[in-house]
Design a protein around this motif. Structure first.
Motif, PDB file in Angstrom:
ATOM      1  N   VAL A  52      10.637 -11.192  15.087  1.00  7.26           N
ATOM      2  CA  VAL A  52      11.316 -10.431  14.412  1.00  7.26           C
ATOM      3  C   VAL A  52      11.162  -9.990  12.767  1.00  7.26           C
ATOM      4  CG1 VAL A  52      13.837 -10.155  14.565  1.00  7.26           C
ATOM      5  CG2 VAL A  52      12.465 -10.199  15.935  1.00  7.26           C
ATOM      6  N   ILE A  53      11.567 -11.616  12.274  1.00  8.27           N
ATOM      7  CA  ILE A  53      11.506 -11.274  10.444  1.00  8.27           C
ATOM      8  C   ILE A  53      10.257 -10.963  10.127  1.00  8.27           C
ATOM      9  CG2 ILE A  53      11.749 -12.689   8.345  1.00  8.27           C
ATOM     10  CD1 ILE A  53      13.705 -14.788  10.586  1.00  8.27           C
ATOM     11  N   CYS A  54       9.070 -11.345  10.608  1.00  2.00           N
ATOM     12  CA  CYS A  54       8.054 -10.680  10.025  1.00  2.00           C
ATOM     13  C   CYS A  54       7.429  -9.488  10.343  1.00  2.00           C
ATOM     14  CB  CYS A  54       6.966 -11.438  10.741  1.00  2.00           C
ATOM     15  SG  CYS A  54       6.513 -12.948  10.960  1.00  2.00           S
ATOM     16  N   SER A  55       7.907  -8.596  11.517  1.00  2.00           N
ATOM     17  CA  SER A  55       8.240  -7.556  11.726  1.00  2.00           C
ATOM     18  C   SER A  55       9.055  -6.244  10.647  1.00  2.00           C
ATOM     19  CB  SER A  55       8.395  -6.405  12.857  1.00  2.00           C
ATOM     20  OG  SER A  55       9.519  -6.914  13.230  1.00  2.00           O
ATOM     21  N   LEU A  56      10.068  -7.263  10.064  1.00  2.00           N
ATOM     22  CA  LEU A  56      10.773  -6.377   8.826  1.00  2.00           C
ATOM     23  C   LEU A  56      10.223  -6.257   7.885  1.00  2.00           C
ATOM     24  CD1 LEU A  56      14.458  -8.141  10.712  1.00  2.00           C
ATOM     25  CD2 LEU A  56      13.527  -5.517  10.614  1.00  2.00           C
ATOM     26  N   ALA A  57       9.635  -7.549   7.836  1.00  2.00           N
ATOM     27  CA  ALA A  57       9.098  -7.721   6.087  1.00  2.00           C
ATOM     28  C   ALA A  57       8.087  -6.952   6.194  1.00  2.00           C
ATOM     29  CB  ALA A  57       8.906  -8.927   6.267  1.00  2.00           C
ATOM     30  N   VAL A  58       7.475  -6.580   7.524  1.00  2.00           N
ATOM     31  CA  VAL A  58       6.409  -5.611   6.982  1.00  2.00           C
ATOM     32  C   VAL A  58       7.004  -3.954   6.885  1.00  2.00           C
ATOM     33  CG1 VAL A  58       4.534  -4.252   8.028  1.00  2.00           C
ATOM     34  CG2 VAL A  58       4.102  -6.906   7.994  1.00  2.00           C
ATOM     35  N   LEU A  59       8.346  -3.654   8.166  1.00  2.00           N
ATOM     36  CA  LEU A  59       8.796  -2.604   7.815  1.00  2.00           C
ATOM     37  C   LEU A  59       8.901  -2.110   6.137  1.00  2.00           C
ATOM     38  CD1 LEU A  59       9.886  -1.914  11.069  1.00  2.00           C
ATOM     39  CD2 LEU A  59       8.399  -1.048  10.045  1.00  2.00           C
ATOM     40  N   CYS A  60       9.615  -3.311   5.774  1.00  2.00           N
ATOM     41  CA  CYS A  60      10.664  -2.793   4.196  1.00  2.00           C
ATOM     42  C   CYS A  60       8.932  -3.082   3.785  1.00  2.00           C
ATOM     43  CB  CYS A  60      11.135  -4.139   4.134  1.00  2.00           C
ATOM     44  SG  CYS A  60      12.631  -3.991   4.669  1.00  2.00           S
ATOM     45  N   ALA A  61       8.046  -3.254   3.420  1.00  2.00           N
ATOM     46  CA  ALA A  61       6.761  -3.465   2.860  1.00  2.00           C
ATOM     47  C   ALA A  61       6.065  -1.639   2.967  1.00  2.00           C
ATOM     48  CB  ALA A  61       6.060  -4.472   3.035  1.00  2.00           C
ATOM     49  N   LEU A  62       6.384  -1.299   3.841  1.00  2.00           N
ATOM     50  CA  LEU A  62       6.087  -0.201   4.308  1.00  2.00           C
ATOM     51  C   LEU A  62       7.350   1.167   3.627  1.00  2.00           C
ATOM     52  CD1 LEU A  62       4.342  -0.646   8.013  1.00  2.00           C
ATOM     53  CD2 LEU A  62       2.603  -0.167   5.394  1.00  2.00           C
ATOM     54  N   PHE A  63       7.949   0.992   3.571  1.00  2.00           N
ATOM     55  CA  PHE A  63       9.092   1.656   3.351  1.00  2.00           C
ATOM     56  C   PHE A  63       8.616   2.015   1.726  1.00  2.00           C
ATOM     57  CE2 PHE A  63      13.072   2.052   1.665  1.00  2.00           C
ATOM     58  CZ  PHE A  63      13.257   3.312   1.483  1.00  2.00           C
ATOM     59  N   PHE A  64       8.460   0.831   1.122  1.00  2.00           N
ATOM     60  CA  PHE A  64       9.168   0.858  -0.300  1.00  2.00           C
ATOM     61  C   PHE A  64       7.310   1.394  -0.994  1.00  2.00           C
ATOM     62  CE2 PHE A  64      12.102  -2.300  -0.676  1.00  2.00           C
ATOM     63  CZ  PHE A  64      13.158  -1.357  -0.625  1.00  2.00           C
ATOM     64  N   LEU A  65       5.954   0.885  -0.114  1.00  2.00           N
ATOM     65  CA  LEU A  65       4.717   1.811  -0.415  1.00  2.00           C
ATOM     66  C   LEU A  65       4.898   3.054  -0.244  1.00  2.00           C
ATOM     67  CD1 LEU A  65       1.820   1.204  -0.803  1.00  2.00           C
ATOM     68  CD2 LEU A  65       1.594   1.782   1.814  1.00  2.00           C
ATOM     69  N   VAL A  66       5.871   4.028   0.887  1.00  2.00           N
ATOM     70  CA  VAL A  66       5.390   4.778   1.468  1.00  2.00           C
ATOM     71  C   VAL A  66       6.329   5.494   0.444  1.00  2.00           C
ATOM     72  CG1 VAL A  66       6.387   6.506   2.367  1.00  2.00           C
ATOM     73  CG2 VAL A  66       5.047   4.986   3.548  1.00  2.00           C
ATOM     74  N   TYR A  67       7.192   5.082  -0.658  1.00  2.00           N
ATOM     75  CA  TYR A  67       8.590   5.669  -1.600  1.00  2.00           C
ATOM     76  C   TYR A  67       7.705   5.634  -2.966  1.00  2.00           C
ATOM     77  CZ  TYR A  67      12.779   6.455  -4.654  1.00  2.00           C
ATOM     78  OH  TYR A  67      13.592   6.457  -4.844  1.00  2.00           O
ATOM     79  N   ALA A  68       7.183   4.753  -3.222  1.00  2.00           N
ATOM     80  CA  ALA A  68       5.677   4.558  -4.387  1.00  2.00           C
ATOM     81  C   ALA A  68       4.903   6.185  -4.004  1.00  2.00           C
ATOM     82  CB  ALA A  68       5.833   3.454  -4.476  1.00  2.00           C
ATOM     83  N   ILE A  69       3.892   6.540  -3.383  1.00  2.00           N
ATOM     84  CA  ILE A  69       3.281   6.761  -2.959  1.00  2.00           C
ATOM     85  C   ILE A  69       3.888   8.256  -3.285  1.00  2.00           C
ATOM     86  CG2 ILE A  69       1.836   8.283  -1.548  1.00  2.00           C
ATOM     87  CD1 ILE A  69       1.049   5.453  -0.716  1.00  2.00           C
ATOM     88  N   VAL A  70       4.912   8.684  -2.015  1.00  2.00           N
ATOM     89  CA  VAL A  70       6.260  10.222  -2.555  1.00  2.00           C
ATOM     90  C   VAL A  70       6.353  10.100  -4.233  1.00  2.00           C
ATOM     91  CG1 VAL A  70       8.074  11.316  -2.230  1.00  2.00           C
ATOM     92  CG2 VAL A  70       6.770  10.033  -0.073  1.00  2.00           C
ATOM     93  N   LEU A  71       6.870   9.289  -4.991  1.00  2.00           N
ATOM     94  CA  LEU A  71       6.764   8.904  -6.220  1.00  2.00           C
ATOM     95  C   LEU A  71       5.528   9.035  -7.091  1.00  2.00           C
ATOM     96  CD1 LEU A  71       9.988   6.267  -6.552  1.00  2.00           C
ATOM     97  CD2 LEU A  71      10.143   8.678  -6.222  1.00  2.00           C
ATOM     98  N   ALA A  72       4.752   9.180  -6.722  1.00  2.00           N
ATOM     99  CA  ALA A  72       3.606   8.933  -7.656  1.00  2.00           C
ATOM    100  C   ALA A  72       3.226  11.067  -7.313  1.00  2.00           C
ATOM    101  CB  ALA A  72       2.483   8.035  -6.713  1.00  2.00           C
ATOM    102  N   THR A  73       2.956  11.392  -6.321  1.00  2.00           N
ATOM    103  CA  THR A  73       2.711  12.750  -6.254  1.00  2.00           C
ATOM    104  C   THR A  73       3.895  13.661  -6.388  1.00  2.00           C
ATOM    105  OG1 THR A  73       3.621  12.459  -3.702  1.00  2.00           O
ATOM    106  CG2 THR A  73       0.789  12.017  -4.186  1.00  2.00           C
ATOM    107  N   ASP A  74       5.031  13.215  -6.607  1.00  2.00           N
ATOM    108  CA  ASP A  74       5.613  14.141  -7.615  1.00  2.00           C
ATOM    109  C   ASP A  74       5.085  14.748  -8.663  1.00  2.00           C
ATOM    110  OD1 ASP A  74       6.633  15.348  -5.042  1.00  2.00           O
ATOM    111  OD2 ASP A  74       8.753  13.912  -5.409  1.00  2.00           O
TER     112      ASP A  74
END
Length: 74
Positions: A52-74
């Motif tokens: 559970v802890i590892c999956s939450l860490a991976v989900l948080c990392a993916l969220f911030f990765l997608v957020y950074a990609i969205v900010l970079a493409t705008d």
């Protein structure tokens, strides 16, 4: 007339060889080696909470990765 009870009687009336009221017995030694049965140490966390802890860490990392990609493409 009834006299009130006294928890600490007169020390002159206590027979010799008995403990006086208010005295404490000697403490037990806590340095002995026989403190109980041997129990081997546990081997870390159970698999469930660790997953559970590892999956939450991976989900948080993916969220911030997608957020950074969205900010970079705008």
């Amino acid at each position: 007339m009834i006299r009130p009870s006294n928890p600490d009687p007169d020390p002159r009336e206590i027979p010799e060889g008995t403990a006086r009221p208010g005295t404490t017995p000697p403490a037990e030694s806590g340095t002995s080696t026989g403190t109980g049965p041997y129990r081997p140490p546990r081997r870390g966390w159970a698999a469930g909470p660790l997953v559970v802890i590892c999956s939450l860490a991976v989900l948080c990392a993916l969220f911030f990765l997608v957020y950074a990609i969205v900010l970079a493409t705008d």
